[in-house]
Scaffold this active site. Sequence first.
Site, short mmCIF file in Angstrom:
data_model
loop_
_atom_site.label_atom_id
_atom_site.label_comp_id
_atom_site.label_asym_id
_atom_site.label_seq_id
_atom_site.Cartn_x
_atom_site.Cartn_y
_atom_site.Cartn_z
N TYR A 128 0.85 -1.18 0.00
CA TYR A 128 0.00 0.00 0.00
C TYR A 128 0.89 1.24 0.00
CZ TYR A 128 -3.01 3.76 1.66
OH TYR A 128 -3.67 4.95 1.78
N GLU B 124 -3.36 7.65 -4.04
CA GLU B 124 -3.43 6.40 -3.28
C GLU B 124 -3.29 5.24 -4.25
OE1 GLU B 124 -5.96 4.96 0.47
OE2 GLU B 124 -7.17 5.06 -1.35
#
Length: 397
Positions: free
Chosen positions: A118, A206
């Site tokens: 991530y 993101e």
Amino acid sequence: MNIHEYQGKEILSSFGVRIQRGLVAHNAKEAVDAAKELTEQTGTGWHVIKAQVHAGGRGKGGGVKLAKNLKEVEEVAGNIIGMDLVTPQTSAEGKKVHQVLVAEDVYYPGDNEPEEYYMSVLLNRATGRNMIMYSTEGGVDIETVAEETPHLIFTEEIDPATGLMPFQARRIAFNLKLSGTAFKEMTKFVMSLYTAFDKSDSSLFEINPVLKTSDDKILAVDAKVTLDDNALFRHKDYAEMRDIREENQTEVEAGEVGLNFVNLDGNVGCMVNGAGLAMATMDLIKQAGGEPANFLDVGGTADAKRVEEAFRLILKDDKVEAILVNIFGGIVRCDRVAQGIVDAYKNMGDAVNVPIIVRLQGTNADIAKKLIDDSGFKIHSAVQFQEAADKVQEVLK
């Protein structure tokens, strides 16, 4: 301004970030054509069909599917395009899918197992510095990771005077437990990613997941990008990426007439001048036992036309049971606002079918109250905050 995954990947790629390649399709036939073209370009045998909507969690709602041949590409794309996709980040009605991204399969077999990470770039408002947040736990909700295993989330703050330094990119790769080619690829990926964030004037990047492929390439499989509206004058090409079909239509309409409007889920509409007063008014509504149905700042002017437009926007919401108007007459005189409210009420007639509470404070507030009280309409006037709260409570009962 939110943009689609494929648009975010276009921005990333323009700054040298390696991405999962794909082509956009608006119907099943276009999806098959895109799959064929993608196979020629990349050699991929399987294809991932991704719904393009402004919401996360698409896979959980059935908006991301793997197709192993062209027949499956046609079937999957046909099923996804036109569906109302419900995810944890949409309303119960979901969002209509108008297009899909046909992407290459990047989870191919090789010498090593693929790994997911991530990574996001955003502003740390506590320090006023940009930061990179990253974790070895990619492909899952970062909120869950933060709650259950917070030690697996790392952050790297960037000094605005120097920008992201190479040693910081290497530290990120080290904390992700990479080595060899993958280590070098990750440092290059991180440097390019931050450059893309900085130069595109974004407020959020993101990437979940960032993938280490079986042959140690590092690439962005997904891309959630939010652009800073205030910087779009520097990026005309980015401004054209806006898809108003993905936005709340009442908010779009409000923007077109110059009103600051945010739709909420409550039962009391509010019309206020000034963002600070609007926030206080929402607290007032909660105190009175109601829930704010919207945030609406009419700005420094509140003539009949502007008030009427505001009323019409608020009344588009069927859940609204009352409207609270809270105006401080500093720049604008209260009596002019009051006359605007009366004129708007007169023009709209039966369209106004809920009680209206009006609190006007400031220049000529006493004249304004008399105008409201003598209008003959079902408008309740108030002077003090508590008085307005009591009247909201009264009409809701």
